[in-house]
Write a protein that holds these residues in place. Structure first.
Motif, PDB file in Angstrom:
ATOM      1  N   LEU A 174      44.587  36.139 -10.847  1.00  0.00           N
ATOM      2  CA  LEU A 174      43.203  36.332 -10.651  1.00  0.00           C
ATOM      3  C   LEU A 174      42.829  37.446  -9.584  1.00  0.00           C
ATOM      4  N   ASP A 175      43.738  38.548  -9.950  1.00  0.00           N
ATOM      5  CA  ASP A 175      43.836  39.826  -9.079  1.00  0.00           C
ATOM      6  C   ASP A 175      43.156  40.882  -9.409  1.00  0.00           C
ATOM      7  N   VAL A 176      41.913  40.695  -9.853  1.00  0.00           N
ATOM      8  CA  VAL A 176      41.195  42.003 -10.208  1.00  0.00           C
ATOM      9  C   VAL A 176      39.526  41.626  -9.946  1.00  0.00           C
ATOM     10  N   GLY A 177      38.871  42.295  -9.611  1.00  0.00           N
ATOM     11  CA  GLY A 177      37.327  41.840  -9.571  1.00  0.00           C
ATOM     12  C   GLY A 177      36.758  41.156  -8.529  1.00  0.00           C
ATOM     13  N   GLY A 178      35.702  41.148  -8.478  1.00  0.00           N
ATOM     14  CA  GLY A 178      34.709  40.255  -7.605  1.00  0.00           C
ATOM     15  C   GLY A 178      34.536  40.715  -6.077  1.00  0.00           C
ATOM     16  N   TRP A 179      33.783  40.131  -5.440  1.00  0.00           N
ATOM     17  CA  TRP A 179      33.379  40.266  -4.178  1.00  0.00           C
ATOM     18  C   TRP A 179      33.533  39.239  -3.221  1.00  0.00           C
ATOM     19  N   PHE A 180      33.732  39.609  -1.815  1.00  0.00           N
ATOM     20  CA  PHE A 180      33.992  38.796  -0.927  1.00  0.00           C
ATOM     21  C   PHE A 180      32.613  38.069  -0.794  1.00  0.00           C
ATOM     22  N   ASP A 181      32.570  36.814  -0.889  1.00  0.00           N
ATOM     23  CA  ASP A 181      31.364  35.880  -0.887  1.00  0.00           C
ATOM     24  C   ASP A 181      30.228  36.244   0.322  1.00  0.00           C
ATOM     25  N   VAL A 233      29.732  57.694 -14.395  1.00  0.00           N
ATOM     26  CA  VAL A 233      29.133  56.312 -14.627  1.00  0.00           C
ATOM     27  C   VAL A 233      28.364  55.771 -13.433  1.00  0.00           C
ATOM     28  N   PRO A 234      27.009  55.510 -13.733  1.00  0.00           N
ATOM     29  CA  PRO A 234      26.398  54.846 -12.674  1.00  0.00           C
ATOM     30  C   PRO A 234      26.868  53.837 -11.698  1.00  0.00           C
ATOM     31  N   ASP A 235      26.920  53.774 -10.303  1.00  0.00           N
ATOM     32  CA  ASP A 235      27.348  52.943  -9.531  1.00  0.00           C
ATOM     33  C   ASP A 235      27.257  51.556 -10.022  1.00  0.00           C
ATOM     34  N   LEU A 236      25.953  51.288 -10.167  1.00  0.00           N
ATOM     35  CA  LEU A 236      25.669  50.011 -10.331  1.00  0.00           C
ATOM     36  C   LEU A 236      26.371  49.274 -11.588  1.00  0.00           C
ATOM     37  N   LEU A 237      26.409  49.946 -12.730  1.00  0.00           N
ATOM     38  CA  LEU A 237      27.282  49.564 -13.873  1.00  0.00           C
ATOM     39  C   LEU A 237      28.754  49.418 -13.445  1.00  0.00           C
ATOM     40  N   GLU A 238      29.269  50.170 -12.624  1.00  0.00           N
ATOM     41  CA  GLU A 238      30.667  49.846 -12.261  1.00  0.00           C
ATOM     42  C   GLU A 238      30.704  48.685 -11.342  1.00  0.00           C
ATOM     43  N   GLN A 239      29.906  48.372 -10.667  1.00  0.00           N
ATOM     44  CA  GLN A 239      30.072  47.150  -9.620  1.00  0.00           C
ATOM     45  C   GLN A 239      29.599  45.858 -10.686  1.00  0.00           C
ATOM     46  N   ILE A 240      28.931  46.063 -11.630  1.00  0.00           N
ATOM     47  CA  ILE A 240      28.575  45.035 -12.632  1.00  0.00           C
ATOM     48  C   ILE A 240      30.192  44.674 -13.407  1.00  0.00           C
ATOM     49  N   GLU A 241      30.634  45.845 -13.802  1.00  0.00           N
ATOM     50  CA  GLU A 241      32.294  45.734 -14.358  1.00  0.00           C
ATOM     51  C   GLU A 241      33.127  45.181 -13.340  1.00  0.00           C
ATOM     52  N   TRP A 242      32.913  45.362 -12.097  1.00  0.00           N
ATOM     53  CA  TRP A 242      34.031  44.561 -11.143  1.00  0.00           C
ATOM     54  C   TRP A 242      33.818  43.316 -11.082  1.00  0.00           C
ATOM     55  N   GLY A 243      32.433  42.749 -11.094  1.00  0.00           N
ATOM     56  CA  GLY A 243      32.203  41.421 -11.036  1.00  0.00           C
ATOM     57  C   GLY A 243      32.530  40.682 -12.463  1.00  0.00           C
ATOM     58  N   THR A 244      32.212  41.344 -13.336  1.00  0.00           N
ATOM     59  CA  THR A 244      32.530  40.673 -14.896  1.00  0.00           C
ATOM     60  C   THR A 244      34.127  40.491 -14.945  1.00  0.00           C
ATOM     61  N   ARG A 245      34.919  41.494 -14.517  1.00  0.00           N
ATOM     62  CA  ARG A 245      36.385  41.402 -14.742  1.00  0.00           C
ATOM     63  C   ARG A 245      37.106  40.078 -13.753  1.00  0.00           C
ATOM     64  N   ALA A 287      25.730  34.990 -16.794  1.00  0.00           N
ATOM     65  CA  ALA A 287      25.956  36.186 -16.170  1.00  0.00           C
ATOM     66  C   ALA A 287      26.815  36.868 -17.219  1.00  0.00           C
ATOM     67  N   LEU A 288      27.735  36.425 -18.089  1.00  0.00           N
ATOM     68  CA  LEU A 288      28.509  37.243 -18.977  1.00  0.00           C
ATOM     69  C   LEU A 288      27.644  37.733 -20.334  1.00  0.00           C
ATOM     70  N   SER A 289      26.838  37.151 -20.447  1.00  0.00           N
ATOM     71  CA  SER A 289      25.804  37.385 -21.754  1.00  0.00           C
ATOM     72  C   SER A 289      25.027  38.512 -21.419  1.00  0.00           C
ATOM     73  N   ALA A 290      24.483  38.447 -20.085  1.00  0.00           N
ATOM     74  CA  ALA A 290      23.842  39.685 -19.470  1.00  0.00           C
ATOM     75  C   ALA A 290      24.622  40.826 -19.443  1.00  0.00           C
ATOM     76  N   ALA A 291      25.896  40.824 -18.852  1.00  0.00           N
ATOM     77  CA  ALA A 291      26.799  41.913 -18.539  1.00  0.00           C
ATOM     78  C   ALA A 291      27.133  42.407 -19.843  1.00  0.00           C
ATOM     79  N   SER A 292      27.322  41.611 -20.792  1.00  0.00           N
ATOM     80  CA  SER A 292      27.772  42.099 -22.189  1.00  0.00           C
ATOM     81  C   SER A 292      26.676  43.152 -22.855  1.00  0.00           C
ATOM     82  N   ARG A 293      25.501  42.804 -22.272  1.00  0.00           N
ATOM     83  CA  ARG A 293      24.415  43.908 -22.961  1.00  0.00           C
ATOM     84  C   ARG A 293      24.447  44.993 -22.221  1.00  0.00           C
TER      85      ARG A 293
END
Length: 827
Positions: free
Chosen positions: A423-430, A479-491, A551-557
């Motif tokens: 589980l070594d990729v993505g996400g944010w400190f809570d 690549v807009p930063d917001l999309l990259e943050q979404i990608e990081w959480g999705t991973r 979350a992942l339904s919205a992220a997939s779009r």
């Protein structure tokens, strides 16, 4: 024996950021000083006005002991907090002992509290044993008497030691003089060696040079004073030794000998200003112990060479509650663009704008600084000390069954995984700590995805380097930063799903390591299967699966254009999670961010089905919604059902239904959905009406600040307005936005860092504490919880001190809500 660093309250620090990043968005110019002879209002009592404190102590039905400016307030059952003039003076106090190295009063089992015959009682049993602790607190004249008894005779060896402790805030006591029956001393400015500063005292005056704050403790040769920084805390500790054999400890506390008098009144207003065509209110706040001042007020507009009066009136008394009284001045009729100030009996406010662009770019600091700073499993260096390495790349080892982890994590049968799970990729400190859980991570991904779909901010400062687990700061990549943050959480969310579709709960340190004030990269060695890995909690919780689906339904779009492969993976994972949910009995039980008593499973299922349909218009998802038609027609608008968007518990369905509504075919389902939206909108409008502040009429009495409530209410109004604008509009929730920018009780702080307005000095975060110790530090764009409540006393407070997480621990989910709300208001 004393508490270990992993068990003490974490405290943090703040800094003046010097960074290579762009300056935080929208800093404001320094406020202009009102012209003489107007006095400047203050919320601090004048020491020269102090008078002898003579009132005898009293106790009310809630167990609050009070006299003059002194209050001893029940806190977390067996503990107490001490306030002077409604401001926290002693952070916490209560019994502690050596069971399992350190056990605190809040850990006791079978707790009971009651008020009887002029005394406050508490008792509880030490965890896992038979030892019973009993406590009685009562007033006699000008003294508070404490009687404490721990009967641990059969378990005395395991307990070892016990004491009654008072935790003193570092900032209030550092460098000040104390006086004892053995002499005098000074609270050390810098941390020193181990051991007590003084011990075997019979009397300790805490602040000998300030008669308005000088509490006195008396106990026969039982008092000692410690510097808590030797254990990693950010406080001093007064300890009164307690027998463990059932003998009663009796000691007294005497309030200060002088009373500074009531707090002076203050005017609360929106530091960011007001939109021209909106409600505009300022609130006069005063101590309940004093009469309201002259209520006359005038509104002035800045003109060349001075100011002109545009409106005169008076504050109108509105509310008496929370040991305070409030009066309101409404100047909504003023719509001309310009800079204004309020002049009243206590002085004049700073200038503030009435303008259409007051919310422009307010979201940028959150995207530029705070979201990157919170990135787990990645190296980030924002400059100015705001940096950390790629951490816990050895996440995680499956937790064993029937195991209680820290911060609300619980395992049951633990049959979802075994051994090491990568589980070594993505996400944010809570938040200010480093755990990750699906509740908050899914909420953030979903909020950010909606922000992209609705507003598509193209800001591009950084670039994401996934293979090297690094954020390339100030290196845009198109690549807009917001999309990259979404990608990081999705991973990270994708890594949390088993092949059969089950979604795990989250990852956290073992209890013995939780709360260690270290940098995240120092928690583990980053190498799997070496024995220092964090724990994965992997039981099945239906609500976790459903939040993952949304979350992942919205992220997939939103990821289809920039990362179609990841978008496809997200969509397939959402469908697997939905299929898993549908094929198994529903299971709802306590874990992190879910208490088990929540109602609203219908809303959580409806939210997931709606998000699936918005991603792929499969009629099967509408069939799921059909079963909830009776629920929608009688849609609940009161607790314990969800009543506003929130990351924890069951998610609130109306914003999902509002987005779905235009795509529903005419018929009974659409009609019942409309009814639900109308009921939700009417309830939100009623609850958020300023009285004199939004939601204050049914203030939730949370010991955490409530900034998230105000931000999420804006989010809900935004979506509801699209379907039922005659019932609610975003404009109705502008007072909720103004709350974030200073129009709230207790103080004038803006509750988001880096805005250029008055703000707290301290941001609770383990990284900041590790880098800056007890010095003030903060991250631009972080949203603090804000004004909280001492629940039993019904008293609002904000303590701007290191470690006050209830006021100052910025959480990732509130940041996502803030970003959405500010983009909505900017639009």
């Amino acid at each position: 024996m004393k508490p270990s660093s992993s068990l003490l309250i974490l405290l943090c620090s703040s800094l003046l950021l010097a960074s290579c990043l762009p300056a935080p968005a929208n800093p404001s110019p320094a406020p202009e000083t009102p012209p003489a002879p107007l006095p400047v209002s203050s919320s601090v009592p004048d020491p020269a006005a102090a008078v002898p404190a003579v009132s005898p102590l009293a106790i009310n039905d809630d167990g609050v002991l009070y006299a003059d400016s002194f209050m001893l307030v029940p806190y977390e059952s067996g503990g107490s907090v001490i306030l002077l003039n409604y401001q926290t003076f002693i952070l916490d106090s209560g019994m502690q002992n050596g069971l399992n190295e350190w056990t605190w009063y809040a850990d006791l089992e079978d707790q009971e509290t009651w008020v009887e015959d002029g005394a406050r009682y508490f008792e509880g049993r030490l965890p896992g044993g038979q030892s019973v602790y009993r406590q009685k607190i009562y007033p006699v004249g000008r003294e508070v008497h404490f009687e404490a008894r721990l009967d641990a005779e059969e378990e005395s060896e395991q307990v070892g030691w016990a004491s009654y402790a008072f935790y003193l805030p570092l900032e209030a006591f550092r460098g000040q003089r104390y006086l004892t029956d053995q002499g005098e001393g000074v609270y050390p400015t810098e941390p020193g060696g181990e051991g007590p500063l003084v011990e075997h005292l019979s009397e300790l005056q805490l602040l000998a040079d300030d008669p308005t704050r000088n509490l006195t403790l008396r106990a026969d040769r039982a008092i000692s004073l410690w510097d808590g920084r030797q254990w990693g805390g950010q406080n001093y500790m007064v300890e009164i030794s307690m027998p463990v054999n059932g003998e009663t400890l009796h000691f007294t506390l005497t309030p200060p000998p002088a009373d500074p008098g009531p707090l002076p009144p203050a005017v609360r207003y929106s530091r960011v200003g007001y939109l021209p065509q909106s409600v505009k209110r300022a609130v006069l706040e005063a101590d309940y112990r004093a009469p309201l001042p002259d209520l006359t007020v005038r509104l002035e507009r800045k003109v060349p060479g001075g100011a002109e009066t545009v409106l005169t009136g008076a504050f109108q008394p509105d509310l008496q509650d929370f040991w305070r009284q409030f009066a309101v001045f409404d100047f909504s009729a003023v719509e001309e663009i310009g800079e204004y100030r309020l002049v009243w009996a206590g002085g004049a406010t700073d200038w503030f704008p009435v303008a259409p662009d007051i919310f422009r770019n307010r979201w940028q600091n959150t995207l530029d600084y705070f979201l990157p700073f919170q990135m787990s499993h990645a190296a980030v260096d924002l400059g100015g000390g705001l940096s950390h390495g790629a951490s816990t790349l050895d996440d995680a080892i499956a937790a064993p069954p029937n195991f209680t982890g820290p911060d609300g994590f619980v395992s049951y049968e633990a049959d979802g995984a075994t051994g090491y799970v990568p589980l070594d990729v993505g996400g944010w400190f809570d938040a200010g700590d480093y755990d990750l859980n699906v509740y908050s991570q899914a909420f953030v991904v979903h909020q950010l995805a909606l922000a992209w779909e609705e507003f598509a901010p193209s800001r591009d400062l950084h670039s994401l380097d996934v293979p090297n687990r690094r954020l390339q700061v100030n290196q845009p990549n198109g690549v807009p930063d917001l999309l990259e943050q979404i990608e990081w959480g999705t991973r990270w969310l994708l890594s949390m799903q088993a092949p059969d579709g089950r979604v795990f709960v989250g990852v956290v340190e073992p209890p013995e390591k939780y709360g260690d004030p270290v940098l995240p990269e120092a928690m583990t060695d980053g190498i799997p299967n070496t024995g220092d890995e964090r724990l994965l909690f992997h039981d099945y919780h239906s609500d976790v699966n459903l939040q993952f689906v949304t979350a992942l339904s919205a992220a997939s779009r939103v990821l289809r254009q920039t990362n179609p492969q990841l978008a496809g993976q997200a969509w397939q994972a959402a469908r697997r999670a939905w299929d898993y949910f549908q094929s198994r009995p529903e299971m709802y039980r306590p874990t992190v961010y879910f208490s088990g008593w929540e109602e609203g499973r219908e809303q959580m299922i409806a939210a997931a089905a709606a998000e699936l349909y918005l991603t792929q218009a499969d009629p099967a998802y509408l069939q799921t919604l059909e079963q909830f038609r009776p629920y929608f027609e009688n849609f609940p608008t009161e607790w314990p059902a969800p009543t506003v968007t929130h990351h924890s518990g069951f998610w609130y369905a109306p914003p999902f239904l509002a987005r779905l509504y235009p795509y529903l075919p005419d018929g009974p389902l659409k009609a019942s959905t409309l009814t639900a939206l109308q009921r939700a909108a009417d309830s939100l409008r009623e609850r958020s009406a300023p009285e004199p502040f939004p939601f204050i009429g049914e203030w939730p009495y949370s010991d955490w600040g409530m900034s998230g409530l105000y931000l999420n209410a804006i989010h809900d109004a935004y979506w509801l307005e699209k379907v039922v604008p005659e019932h609610i509009r975003v404009a109705d929730l502008l007072p909720a936005a103004y709350w974030i920018y200073g129009l709230h009780p207790v103080n004038d702080y803006t509750l988001v860092f880096g805005s250029g307005f008055p703000e707290p000095r301290y941001h609770y975060h383990a990284i900041l504490q590790s880098r800056f110790g007890s010095s003030p530090a903060s991250v631009p764009g972080a949203v603090v919880p804000g004004i909280a409540t001492y629940v039993d006393a019904g008293l609002l407070y904000y303590l701007d001190e290191p470690g006050m997480y209830r006021n100052s621990e910025a959480c990732i989910y509130d940041a996502a809500s803030f970003l959405f709300a500010m983009l909505a208001l900017e639009k």
